[in-house]
Design an enzyme around this catalytic site. Structure first.
Site, PDB file in Angstrom:
ATOM      1  N   ASP A  13      -9.449 -69.153  10.198  1.00 45.66           N
ATOM      2  CA  ASP A  13      -9.509 -69.945   8.900  1.00 45.66           C
ATOM      3  C   ASP A  13      -8.635 -71.146   8.573  1.00 45.66           C
ATOM      4  O   ASP A  13      -8.125 -71.452   7.491  1.00 45.66           O
ATOM      5  CB  ASP A  13      -8.889 -68.810   7.757  1.00 45.66           C
ATOM      6  N   GLU A  14      -8.699 -72.031   9.552  1.00 42.90           N
ATOM      7  CA  GLU A  14      -7.983 -73.287   9.442  1.00 42.90           C
ATOM      8  C   GLU A  14      -8.970 -74.386   8.690  1.00 42.90           C
ATOM      9  O   GLU A  14      -8.607 -75.480   8.603  1.00 42.90           O
ATOM     10  CB  GLU A  14      -7.485 -73.679  10.833  1.00 42.90           C
ATOM     11  N   LYS A  16     -11.911 -75.120   9.953  1.00 49.91           N
ATOM     12  CA  LYS A  16     -12.463 -75.855  11.117  1.00 49.91           C
ATOM     13  C   LYS A  16     -13.984 -76.209  10.589  1.00 49.91           C
ATOM     14  O   LYS A  16     -14.512 -77.411  10.872  1.00 49.91           O
ATOM     15  CB  LYS A  16     -12.845 -74.826  12.206  1.00 49.91           C
ATOM     16  N   GLY A  40     -16.082 -66.746   9.462  1.00 53.29           N
ATOM     17  CA  GLY A  40     -16.580 -67.154   8.221  1.00 53.29           C
ATOM     18  C   GLY A  40     -16.259 -68.567   7.829  1.00 53.29           C
ATOM     19  O   GLY A  40     -15.019 -68.835   7.562  1.00 53.29           O
ATOM     20  N   GLN A 227     -12.636 -68.300  14.821  1.00 55.46           N
ATOM     21  CA  GLN A 227     -11.313 -67.787  14.997  1.00 55.46           C
ATOM     22  C   GLN A 227     -10.194 -68.742  15.364  1.00 55.46           C
ATOM     23  O   GLN A 227     -10.572 -69.997  15.131  1.00 55.46           O
ATOM     24  CB  GLN A 227     -11.102 -66.703  15.821  1.00 55.46           C
ATOM     25  N   PRO A 307      -7.362 -60.159   0.903  1.00 56.12           N
ATOM     26  CA  PRO A 307      -6.321 -61.298   0.616  1.00 56.12           C
ATOM     27  C   PRO A 307      -5.885 -61.634   2.137  1.00 56.12           C
ATOM     28  O   PRO A 307      -5.378 -60.700   2.815  1.00 56.12           O
ATOM     29  CB  PRO A 307      -5.442 -60.647  -0.353  1.00 56.12           C
TER      30      PRO A 307
HETATM   31  P1  IMO Z   1     -12.970 -67.705  11.200  1.00 58.18           P
HETATM   32  O1  IMO Z   1     -13.816 -68.228  12.328  1.00 58.18           O
HETATM   33  C1  IMO Z   1      -9.416 -65.070  10.655  1.00 58.18           C
HETATM   34  C2  IMO Z   1      -9.332 -61.520  12.860  1.00 58.18           C
HETATM   35  C3  IMO Z   1      -9.396 -59.957  12.077  1.00 58.18           C
HETATM   36  C4  IMO Z   1      -8.425 -59.248  12.922  1.00 58.18           C
HETATM   37  C5  IMO Z   1      -8.738 -59.547  14.428  1.00 58.18           C
HETATM   38  C6  IMO Z   1      -9.840 -58.479  15.244  1.00 58.18           C
HETATM   39  O2  IMO Z   1     -13.218 -67.585   9.886  1.00 58.18           O
HETATM   40  O3  IMO Z   1     -11.644 -68.435  11.302  1.00 58.18           O
HETATM   41  P2  IMO Z   1     -12.391 -58.576  15.158  1.00 58.18           P
HETATM   42  O4  IMO Z   1     -13.299 -58.266  14.034  1.00 58.18           O
HETATM   43  O5  IMO Z   1     -12.636 -60.082  15.472  1.00 58.18           O
HETATM   44  O6  IMO Z   1     -12.208 -57.572  16.217  1.00 58.18           O
HETATM   45  O7  IMO Z   1     -10.905 -58.516  14.410  1.00 58.18           O
HETATM   46  O8  IMO Z   1      -9.331 -60.949  14.110  1.00 58.18           O
HETATM   47  N1  IMO Z   1     -10.255 -62.203  12.627  1.00 58.18           N
HETATM   48  C7  IMO Z   1     -10.142 -63.441  11.850  1.00 58.18           C
HETATM   49  N2  IMO Z   1      -9.181 -63.837  11.209  1.00 58.18           N
HETATM   50  N3  IMO Z   1     -10.622 -65.944  10.833  1.00 58.18           N
HETATM   51  C8  IMO Z   1     -11.623 -65.606  11.591  1.00 58.18           C
HETATM   52  O9  IMO Z   1     -12.354 -66.239  11.783  1.00 58.18           O
HETATM   53  C9  IMO Z   1     -11.309 -64.029  12.175  1.00 58.18           C
HETATM   54  N4  IMO Z   1     -12.134 -63.334  12.884  1.00 58.18           N
HETATM   55  C10 IMO Z   1     -11.526 -62.395  13.075  1.00 58.18           C
HETATM   56  O10 IMO Z   1      -9.028 -60.211  10.715  1.00 58.18           O
HETATM   57  O11 IMO Z   1      -6.996 -59.271  12.550  1.00 58.18           O
HETATM   58 MG    MG Z   2     -12.974 -67.980   8.101  1.00 59.15          MG
END
Ligand code: IMO
Ligand code: MG
Length: 427
Positions: A13-14, A16, A40, A227, A307
């Site tokens: 969630d940076e 990107k 997301g 991620q 949150p």
């Molecule tokens: P974007 O691309 C933030 C976190 C989940 C959980 C851990 C494992 O938007 O940056 P998973 O369902 O992948 O097995 O969950 O990873 N997580 C993310 N946190 N942004 C994401 O994606 C994430 N995708 C997975 O909250 O802690």
């Molecule tokens: Mg995201």
């Protein structure tokens, strides 16, 4: 020719998606190489907001090819739904601009059931997954026996036999773990997945071969990480991670494009830190400052609506991400969110059981007891969302970005001061 990578340096969630969208103009191909619909990404332009999960951000640009590489785990139902949500809004999504690797792994209904069952059994050590069956699908990929790849869907007889065998096994194990669960029906899954396969047919190719042709033709390629580096299964805060190589380590394995082809590696860092789900977070703010950041930054998950946990910028953790990824430059995102705070803190070292270190601990129990050593920076208390060049920023904001750059040892080339494309300062 430019082969660019955009990768998150924190826990996801940076923002990107904003930088990927920004760079898409100068790239003809945008590639996702790991993860699935756990990601997301929100992109805003022309007054429209798009929320993408599995689709590469490049899909929004006419003329750009969006590639879902071999390293992803793909839920075909979710993919089709996302594709339809875009075509309903007039965005082109067809076999011309969206390619799906026949080597990518397929998420099946039992992966989602298993994800929930395993999480429940972890009790207070739950990872806090997105519940999308990501980890359980990767588990089957690594385990080999119960894996289905996209290409398998186009060999119906083999797929049917294999699926019957897998579903029998899954019903057995799931029943043992939770006797209230209804058994899954292999025939019903087969029928629906044959339907998805038919609808996705025009997109499925050997993306590895395709990407190598694109490289030979000197096309500009952009790799879009999902991620962040601290969620990487090898390098992140294990076991509180996702199940793929979400640092730039995943590019090679997840696309077939060798790391050495990459000419520009951009690390994305939020001006503060957030984390969703469980796991240690040394600079977390469980107070009104954390809540202020959450409110101003709209720090609620795109995928799950949870949150997000919020805290100060952590140069030890982010610097570790930058090293693992080998970034040439960073983008500092959401700087505007910090505008109203009196004073800011940046974590420059940890104190772990009385010892000061700038190394990111490999064991989760060490990270749990790590106390951040902060450098204090005065706040600037001024709206910066209208700044368009560095000199428009108050000196406090510039000092803040300079400190991040200095601690990471990497120059900042983008500063984001709002969600819109224009709210980006290029350095
Ligand atoms: P974007 O691309 C933030 C976190 C989940 C959980 C851990 C494992 O938007 O940056 P998973 O369902 O992948 O097995 O969950 O990873 N997580 C993310 N946190 N942004 C994401 O994606 C994430 N995708 C997975 O909250 O802690
Ligand atoms: Mg995201």
């Amino acid at each position: 020719m430019s082969v660019t990578s955009v990768v998150g340096l924190q826990w996801g969630d940076e923002a990107k998606g904003k930088i990927v969208d920004f760079l898409t103009d100068s790239h003809e191909v945008v590639v996702r190489y790991q993860g699935g619909n756990n990601a997301g990404h929100t992109v805003k332009f022309d007054g429209q907001t798009y929320k993408l999960s599995l689709l590469p951000t490049g899909i929004l640009r006419p003329g750009v090819k969006a590639v879902i590489g071999n390293g992803l785990v793909v839920n075909p139902e979710a993919l089709l739904k996302e594709m339809k949500s875009l075509t309903d809004r007039g965005v082109q999504v067809d076999g011309q601009n969206l390619l799906l690797s026949d080597r990518a792994h397929v998420i099946l209904p039992y992966h989602i059931v298993e994800d929930a069952v395993f999480e429940k059994r972890r009790g207070n050590q739950a990872i806090g997954t997105t519940g999308r069956g990501i980890g359980t699908c990767y588990r089957d990929k690594a385990g080999r026996t119960h894996a289905i790849r996209v290409g398998d869907l186009y060999h119906p007889e083999t797929f049917r036999t294999k699926l019957a065998d897998i579903v029998a096994f899954k019903n057995l194990t799931l029943k043992a773990l939770d006797s209230t669960l209804e058994p899954l029906n292999a025939d019903a899954i087969y029928e629906s997945y044959m339907g998805y396969a038919e609808q996705l047919k025009s997109h499925v190719v050997d993306t590895t071969a395709w990407l190598h042709r694109a490289l030979k033709e000197k096309k500009n390629i952009l790799f879009e990480g999902a991620q962040g580096s601290l969620l990487d299964v090898d390098h992140g805060t294990f076991p509180y991670v996702t199940s793929s190589n979400s640092s730039s380590a995943g590019i090679h394995s997840g696309s077939g494009v060798p790391q050495r082809a990459i000419t520009r590696m951009i690390g994305i860092a939020k001006a503060y830190t957030t984390r969703v789900g469980g796991g240690p977070f040394p600079t977390e703010l469980n107070n009104e400052i954390g809540q202020h950041i959450r409110d101003v930054g709209h720090e609620y998950g795109t995928v799950t609506g949870r949150p997000r946990r919020c805290g100060w910028f952590d140069a030890v953790a982010t610097g570790y991400g930058a090293k693992i990824c080998g970034v040439d430059e960073i983008a500092v995102m959401l700087l505007d969110v910090l505008a109203q705070l009196d004073a800011l803190c940046i974590c420059e070292a940890y104190e772990i059981r009385g010892e000061r270190t700038t190394d990111f601990p490999s064991h989760v129990e060490d990270l749990e007891v790590a106390k951040p050593v902060f450098r204090k920076i005065p706040g600037w208390k001024k709206d910066i969302t209208h700044a368009r060049k560095l000199s428009d920023l108050p000196s406090g904001a510039r000092q803040y970005v300079d400190t991040i750059s200095e601690l990471l040892g990497v120059p900042a080339k983008f500063i984001s001061i709002g969600p819109d494309r224009e709210q980006t300062i290029l350095l």
